[in-house]
Enzyme design. Structure first.
Site, PDB file in Angstrom:
ATOM      1  CG  ASP A 187      -1.581  -1.227   1.398  1.00  0.00           C
ATOM      2  OD1 ASP A 187      -2.365  -1.639   0.650  1.00  0.00           O
ATOM      3  OD2 ASP A 187      -1.494  -1.848   2.438  1.00  0.00           O
TER       4      ASP A 187
ATOM      5  CG  ASP B 253      -3.352  -4.218  -1.443  1.00  0.00           C
ATOM      6  OD1 ASP B 253      -4.191  -4.283  -2.314  1.00  0.00           O
ATOM      7  OD2 ASP B 253      -3.075  -4.736  -0.238  1.00  0.00           O
ATOM      8  CG  ASP B 254      -5.987  -1.205  -0.459  1.00  0.00           C
ATOM      9  OD1 ASP B 254      -6.642  -1.410  -1.429  1.00  0.00           O
ATOM     10  OD2 ASP B 254      -5.902  -1.734   0.517  1.00  0.00           O
TER      11      ASP B 254
ATOM     12  CG  ASP C  28      -4.767  -1.947   4.116  1.00  0.00           C
ATOM     13  OD1 ASP C  28      -6.041  -2.064   4.618  1.00  0.00           O
ATOM     14  OD2 ASP C  28      -4.339  -3.093   3.842  1.00  0.00           O
TER      15      ASP C  28
ATOM     16  CE  LYS D  86      -8.439  -2.962   1.497  1.00  0.00           C
ATOM     17  NZ  LYS D  86      -7.801  -4.055   1.394  1.00  0.00           N
TER      18      LYS D  86
ATOM     19  CB  ALA E 234     -24.130  27.311   1.982  1.00  0.00           C
TER      20      ALA E 234
ATOM     21  CG  ASP F  44     -18.026  26.185  -3.168  1.00  0.00           C
ATOM     22  OD1 ASP F  44     -19.166  26.934  -2.924  1.00  0.00           O
ATOM     23  OD2 ASP F  44     -16.993  26.715  -3.680  1.00  0.00           O
TER      24      ASP F  44
END
Length: 488
Positions: A170, A194-195, A198, A236, A385, A387
């Site tokens: 990761d 991978d991520d 993680d 993840k 407000a 965005d």
């Protein structure tokens, strides 16, 4: 006069009593790390070479204190970044480049390359890792585990990490047996096998991790651009072997774009997950919280999801609070809302201070119906407000923010009080805060409007402990910061 001289002498002793060591070789660096004491600083010099080659891991075991951190920094006279090269290491779970079991460290401005496992593994607590990179390691670039808590990873990049089996590694990981209170701020993770991040747990439970202004893009791809065998998620959020553990996650102003699988991924995480002002574009699924092994709670506000590749998003949890997003209230987000949807912009070079680049990716065009369509979630905003998405539009007074005489405050270090000096080129609404080195807010000066020209504010030390602090001057779309030092 004698009294003033005595005060200055004491002050100088306090400032220079901590050890400062400059190293010029790998051997000198490892030796300095073994002997440094609380409050000391190690400077890595590029006078001999900017590349330091290692064949074995670096173990950092010494501890600083909350008032006397230990610093590992590039030398102020360096002309190039320091590269710690571990590429001669064999791929093996014992071959991490740096293991940081010590606490109260500040490590800044170092590139870590080619480790046989993690680029850095943190098992200590209350550390600050700033403006570092982790690349081409055989496991996650930076991983937090073994109960490590309250660490801050600031303005770091992790990319092109992959193992030889083409199924793991990761960008960043706060997972398995990690502790709580860890933060990632201004970090980027891209093209990791991978991520990007993680959060899988084994056996830790009910911990909380915070992500602010973090970008995860094109994860699941190899360095050569082909898809690998990893999961390919941007963030993840959690998950566990028994699908029962809770990893509470808070995402603010984060981007997930072009990741192979999910942008923001449930993975059977049973915890509480919050997304405020996030942007998701062209992931397999942009936001995927399934009805299987359902999350405890899911809050999503002011968030944009556009052009998911593999299907629609899912927002399941036992309790949900999902309002004011790009798919609600009759809004329709499409390419015409943005200046650019070019994902390659996300890997643009950082600014000289390590902060994220100013880019046009998913920046709202004037007249977009996504402007001012959010709800106040405690983040600064311009207009009536907030965005939608990670980036607030409008000019909020800091784009033309200048520093007088290159100082944020004087004296620095200070023992009693210091004066902050700044100049604005337009009337500016600003919010000033002081944080300790672990990112905990210590002093908060109420937001107010400052006139054009030179402005000064006096900050009294009061009960601040000796040590390093970060002074932050913030508008709604930009901020300035500087490290200040207090001494007794």
């Amino acid at each position: 006069m004698k009294k003033k001289l005595l005060i200055y002498t004491v002050l100088l002793k306090c400032i220079f009593s901590y050890s400062q060591t400059t190293v010029n070789s790998p051997q000198e660096l490892t030796s300095a790390l073994s002997t440094i004491t609380a409050g000391g600083t190690i400077y890595i010099s590029d006078a001999t070479s900017s590349t330091y080659t290692f064949t074995t891991r670096i173990s950092i075991t010494k501890n600083g204190t909350s008032g006397n951190i230990i610093s590992l920094l590039p030398h102020p006279n360096n002309t190039s970044r320091i590269l710690l090269n571990f590429s001669s290491m064999a791929e093996n779970s014992t071959n991490r480049a740096i293991t940081l079991s010590g606490s109260y460290w500040h490590i800044k401005g170092i590139d870590i390359f080619g480790a046989g496992d993690n680029g850095m593994f943190i098992s200590g607590s209350n550390n600050l890792i700033e403006f570092c990179t982790f690349s081409e390691c055989k496991d996650s670039g930076l991983q937090i585990g073994s109960g490590a808590s309250n660490n801050t990873i600031l303005n770091c990049d992790s990319y092109n990490n992959a193992d030889s089996l083409v199924e793991n590694a990761d960008g960043f990981a706060c997972k398995l047996d990690a502790g709580t209170g860890n933060k990632f701020i201004g970090c980027r993770a891209w093209q990791n096998l991978d991520d990007g991040w993680d959060g899988y747990l084994r056996p830790a439970n009910n911990i909380t991790t915070t992500y602010e202004n973090c970008w995860a893009f094109r994860n699941g791809y190899l360095k050569n651009g082909t898809i690998g065998g990893g999961d390919g998620n941007g963030f993840k959020t959690g998950g566990s072997d028994d699908k029962l553990l809770k990893h509470n996650a808070i995402y603010k102003n984060c981007i997930a774009a072009g990741n192979v699988f999910d942008g923001f991924d449930h993975n059977s995480n049973r915890g509480d997950v919050t997304l405020y002002n996030c942007s998701a574009y062209s992931n397999g699924r942009n936001i995927n919280f399934s009805s299987t092994n359902i999350a405890n709670s899911l809050t999503i506000k002011n968030t944009i999801s556009i052009s998911g590749v593999s299907g629609g998003d899912s927002y399941s949890a036992t309790t949900t609070n999902i309002t004011n997003n790009s798919w609600q209230n009759g809004l329709v987000a499409n390419a015409s809302d943005f200046v650019s949807l070019d994902i390659t912009l996300l890997s643009a070079p950082r600014k000289a201070d390590g902060s994220l680049p100013d880019i046009d990716f998913m920046k709202l065009v004037p007249g977009s119906d996504l402007i001012d369509k959010g709800v106040d979630v405690g983040l600064a905003f311009n207009g009536t407000a907030p965005d939608l998405g990670y980036l607030e539009t409008g000019t909020l007074g800091l784009k033309n923010f200048n520093i007088v005489e290159n100082f944020y405050n004087y004296p620095n270090p200070f023992s009693e009080k210091t004066t902050l000096v700044f100049q604005t080129n337009q009337v500016s609404k600003l919010h000033l805060s002081l944080y300790n080195i672990m990112g905990v807010k210590i002093i908060d000066i109420a937001e107010k409007t400052y006139p054009v020209g030179k402005n000064t504010i006096t900050i009294n030390r009061n009960n601040l402990a000796s040590g390093n602090y970060l002074l932050v001057i913030k508008g709604s779309d930009n901020q300035k910061s500087s490290k200040i030092i207090t001494v007794k």
